[in-house]
Design a protein around this motif. Structure first.
Motif, PDB file in Angstrom:
ATOM      1  N   TRP A 132       5.275   5.288   2.381  1.00  0.00           N
ATOM      2  CA  TRP A 132       4.717   6.594   2.754  1.00  0.00           C
ATOM      3  C   TRP A 132       5.445   7.685   1.967  1.00  0.00           C
ATOM      4  O   TRP A 132       6.625   7.931   2.168  1.00  0.00           O
ATOM      5  CB  TRP A 132       4.880   6.795   4.249  1.00  0.00           C
ATOM      6  CG  TRP A 132       4.098   7.942   4.806  1.00  0.00           C
ATOM      7  CD1 TRP A 132       3.296   8.822   4.140  1.00  0.00           C
ATOM      8  CD2 TRP A 132       4.039   8.329   6.187  1.00  0.00           C
ATOM      9  NE1 TRP A 132       2.738   9.728   4.994  1.00  0.00           N
ATOM     10  CE2 TRP A 132       3.179   9.440   6.262  1.00  0.00           C
ATOM     11  CE3 TRP A 132       4.634   7.851   7.349  1.00  0.00           C
ATOM     12  CZ2 TRP A 132       2.904  10.090   7.469  1.00  0.00           C
ATOM     13  CZ3 TRP A 132       4.352   8.490   8.558  1.00  0.00           C
ATOM     14  CH2 TRP A 132       3.499   9.587   8.612  1.00  0.00           C
TER      15      TRP A 132
ATOM     16  N   MET B  47       0.868   5.458   0.467  1.00  0.00           N
ATOM     17  CA  MET B  47       0.074   6.545   1.053  1.00  0.00           C
ATOM     18  C   MET B  47       0.728   7.889   0.784  1.00  0.00           C
ATOM     19  O   MET B  47       1.933   8.046   0.916  1.00  0.00           O
ATOM     20  CB  MET B  47      -0.058   6.322   2.569  1.00  0.00           C
ATOM     21  CG  MET B  47      -0.773   7.438   3.319  1.00  0.00           C
ATOM     22  SD  MET B  47      -1.082   6.985   5.060  1.00  0.00           S
ATOM     23  CE  MET B  47       0.599   6.978   5.724  1.00  0.00           C
TER      24      MET B  47
ATOM     25  N   LEU C 227       3.856  -0.801   3.927  1.00  0.00           N
ATOM     26  CA  LEU C 227       3.316   0.509   3.597  1.00  0.00           C
ATOM     27  C   LEU C 227       4.458   1.408   3.133  1.00  0.00           C
ATOM     28  O   LEU C 227       5.500   1.498   3.797  1.00  0.00           O
ATOM     29  CB  LEU C 227       2.639   1.153   4.812  1.00  0.00           C
ATOM     30  CG  LEU C 227       2.231   2.629   4.660  1.00  0.00           C
ATOM     31  CD1 LEU C 227       1.127   2.782   3.615  1.00  0.00           C
ATOM     32  CD2 LEU C 227       1.782   3.207   5.994  1.00  0.00           C
TER      33      LEU C 227
ATOM     34  N   VAL D 114      -3.640   0.167   7.897  1.00  0.00           N
ATOM     35  CA  VAL D 114      -3.066  -0.424   6.688  1.00  0.00           C
ATOM     36  C   VAL D 114      -2.269  -1.683   7.022  1.00  0.00           C
ATOM     37  O   VAL D 114      -2.384  -2.715   6.343  1.00  0.00           O
ATOM     38  CB  VAL D 114      -2.176   0.598   5.951  1.00  0.00           C
ATOM     39  CG1 VAL D 114      -1.349  -0.088   4.864  1.00  0.00           C
ATOM     40  CG2 VAL D 114      -3.012   1.706   5.336  1.00  0.00           C
ATOM     41  N   LEU D 115      -1.477  -1.620   8.093  1.00  0.00           N
ATOM     42  CA  LEU D 115      -0.610  -2.750   8.429  1.00  0.00           C
ATOM     43  C   LEU D 115      -1.380  -3.952   8.965  1.00  0.00           C
ATOM     44  O   LEU D 115      -0.826  -5.046   9.063  1.00  0.00           O
ATOM     45  CB  LEU D 115       0.444  -2.308   9.455  1.00  0.00           C
ATOM     46  CG  LEU D 115       1.484  -1.317   8.922  1.00  0.00           C
ATOM     47  CD1 LEU D 115       2.444  -0.905  10.023  1.00  0.00           C
ATOM     48  CD2 LEU D 115       2.243  -1.894   7.733  1.00  0.00           C
TER      49      LEU D 115
ATOM     50  N   VAL E 277       0.853  -1.184   0.000  1.00  0.00           N
ATOM     51  CA  VAL E 277       0.000   0.000   0.000  1.00  0.00           C
ATOM     52  C   VAL E 277       0.888   1.233   0.000  1.00  0.00           C
ATOM     53  O   VAL E 277       1.919   1.271   0.691  1.00  0.00           O
ATOM     54  CB  VAL E 277      -0.936   0.017   1.226  1.00  0.00           C
ATOM     55  CG1 VAL E 277      -1.746   1.321   1.276  1.00  0.00           C
ATOM     56  CG2 VAL E 277      -1.882  -1.174   1.187  1.00  0.00           C
TER      57      VAL E 277
ATOM     58  N   VAL F 157       7.176   0.088   7.302  1.00  0.00           N
ATOM     59  CA  VAL F 157       6.873   1.431   6.780  1.00  0.00           C
ATOM     60  C   VAL F 157       8.137   2.005   6.144  1.00  0.00           C
ATOM     61  O   VAL F 157       9.159   2.171   6.816  1.00  0.00           O
ATOM     62  CB  VAL F 157       6.369   2.370   7.889  1.00  0.00           C
ATOM     63  CG1 VAL F 157       6.121   3.772   7.335  1.00  0.00           C
ATOM     64  CG2 VAL F 157       5.100   1.823   8.526  1.00  0.00           C
TER      65      VAL F 157
ATOM     66  N   ILE G 176      -1.845   4.367   9.478  1.00  0.00           N
ATOM     67  CA  ILE G 176      -0.717   3.441   9.326  1.00  0.00           C
ATOM     68  C   ILE G 176      -1.043   2.084   9.944  1.00  0.00           C
ATOM     69  O   ILE G 176      -0.861   1.030   9.324  1.00  0.00           O
ATOM     70  CB  ILE G 176       0.553   4.032   9.966  1.00  0.00           C
ATOM     71  CG1 ILE G 176       1.001   5.286   9.217  1.00  0.00           C
ATOM     72  CG2 ILE G 176       1.679   2.995   9.980  1.00  0.00           C
ATOM     73  CD1 ILE G 176       2.137   6.023   9.888  1.00  0.00           C
TER      74      ILE G 176
END
Length: 379
Positions: free
Chosen positions: A271, A222, A269, A262-263, A220, A305, A259
């Motif tokens: 960012w 963001m 993720l 999403v996780l 994902v 992340v 965050i």
């Protein structure tokens, strides 16, 4: 005096009465939806006064059921035009007052998550940190996924990118980088003027909870923050002034909400940071937002992340005399001049999005396994 007045002229009293009558009709027929334009008033004190007035008017409209006509007509129009399923018209996520934070899924589930068909296990250590727990969740997602971990044309890497209006150019750029018949498949959703702060305008937690539970994305991406330099109310009704220590902590909490959500659904993720813009005042505010986001991203494991910077997206086009972090609107590439930033000086063009997303494309290529390595398609 009255004999000299033109037929199409109106007195001050007539104009005032007309405005009052129109306002009353709007209040009666629009009802609770009046909070939407009122909530866009920048001054928080004026906004509070106007919102209280609209609440009083909408209360009467709701009790008489007159406020049902406008939503009914709108729904019929959207259904007739086929716009009811379009993301820009979906009232499930837009303009949801008092629902700024969607309820998050619990960290430990008693039943499988539909998209991955797995159960999130508890860690052996009951006092494990949130970061350690997420590591377990990430490994479980990878090991229990029914799809092959080696991506190919038949089993492409599924990437979901979401955020504000900037995502239209960046998402399009990433899709062009991947190209057609690629082992990387990109879906993206750009919601104009959205951000971490104004959940009453667009409820990203609710949207992500719905979307990520339906589709098993492998990664994902963001990108939010370009509209976040504004004061806001906290849950206690206190005004948090932008840039204050209280604002920073509350802003971090809003970021953590997305965050962590999403996780719970995807193993990684990415960012995206804030870009360099032409307006110096806007650039300063975005720089502040970027620093807060970077500080927060460091709280998470880099295996979960990954921060992708947009501070120098066109490094290769710079000459030794140019300053770093300088706004660039055009670059020379392949023997021709390319426009990489739009006329507003804030948004990338699609071609600019391709170059800006090249570091992300390279990270995706190295972080996941492919039977055939993806090749970036530049302009």
């Amino acid at each position: 005096m009255f004999a000299l007045r033109k037929k199409d002229a109106y007195s001050t009293n007539e104009v005032m009465i007309t405005v009052i009558l129109i306002s009353l009709f709007l209040i009666i027929f629009c009802g609770k939806s009046l909070w939407v334009p009122a909530s866009r008033i920048k001054n928080l004190y004026v906004r509070a006064i106007v919102l209280s007035l609209t609440d009083a008017g909408s209360s009467f409209a709701s009790s008489t059921k007159l406020d049902l006509w406008v939503p009914f007509i709108r729904e019929k129009y959207l259904s007739f035009t086929g716009l009811s399923t379009h993301s820009s018209w979906d009232t499930r996520y837009f303009n949801r007052r008092n629902t700024t934070d969607a309820p998050l899924l619990p960290l430990y589930q008693d039943k499988p998550i539909a998209s991955h068909e797995i159960i999130i296990p508890k860690t052996e250590n009951p006092e494990a940190t949130l970061d350690e727990t997420k590591e377990v969740v990430s490994k479980t997602f990878s090991s229990n996924s029914p799809r092959s971990l080696i991506h190919s044309l038949e089993n492409p890497l599924q990437v979901y990118m979401f955020g504000d209006s900037q995502v239209f150019s960046l998402g399009s750029g990433l899709s062009r980088l991947a190209g057609k018949n690629s082992p990387i498949d990109v879906d993206f959703l750009a919601i104009h003027s959205s951000g971490f702060i104004r959940g009453d305008y667009y409820n990203w937690p609710l949207k992500l909870a719905d979307t990520l539970s339906e589709v098993p994305y492998d990664a994902v991406v963001m990108m939010l923050g370009m509209n976040d330099w504004q004061s806001f109310w906290n849950n206690k009704g206190e005004i948090l002034k932008k840039g204050s220590p209280e604002w920073i902590e509350a802003y971090k909490d809003k970021c953590r909400t997305l965050i962590d959500l999403v996780l719970l659904h995807a193993p990684r993720l990415y960012w995206i940071g804030m870009p360099i813009v032409n307006n110096p005042i806007y650039a300063e505010s975005l720089s502040f937002i970027d620093s807060v986001q970077e500080y927060l991203a460091a709280e998470y494991s880099p295996n979960l992340v990954t921060r992708i910077s947009l501070k120098n997206p066109f490094n290769f086009s710079k000459t030794p005399t140019e300053k770093p972090n300088e706004f660039i609107s055009t670059i020379e590439y392949g023997g021709k001049q390319l426009v990489v930033m739009g006329g507003d000086g804030s948004h990338f063009t699609v071609e600019g999005g391709q170059f800006a997303m090249l570091p992300l494309f390279n990270r995706l290529s190295s972080d996941f396994m492919f039977s055939i390595m993806p090749v970036a398609s530049l302009p």
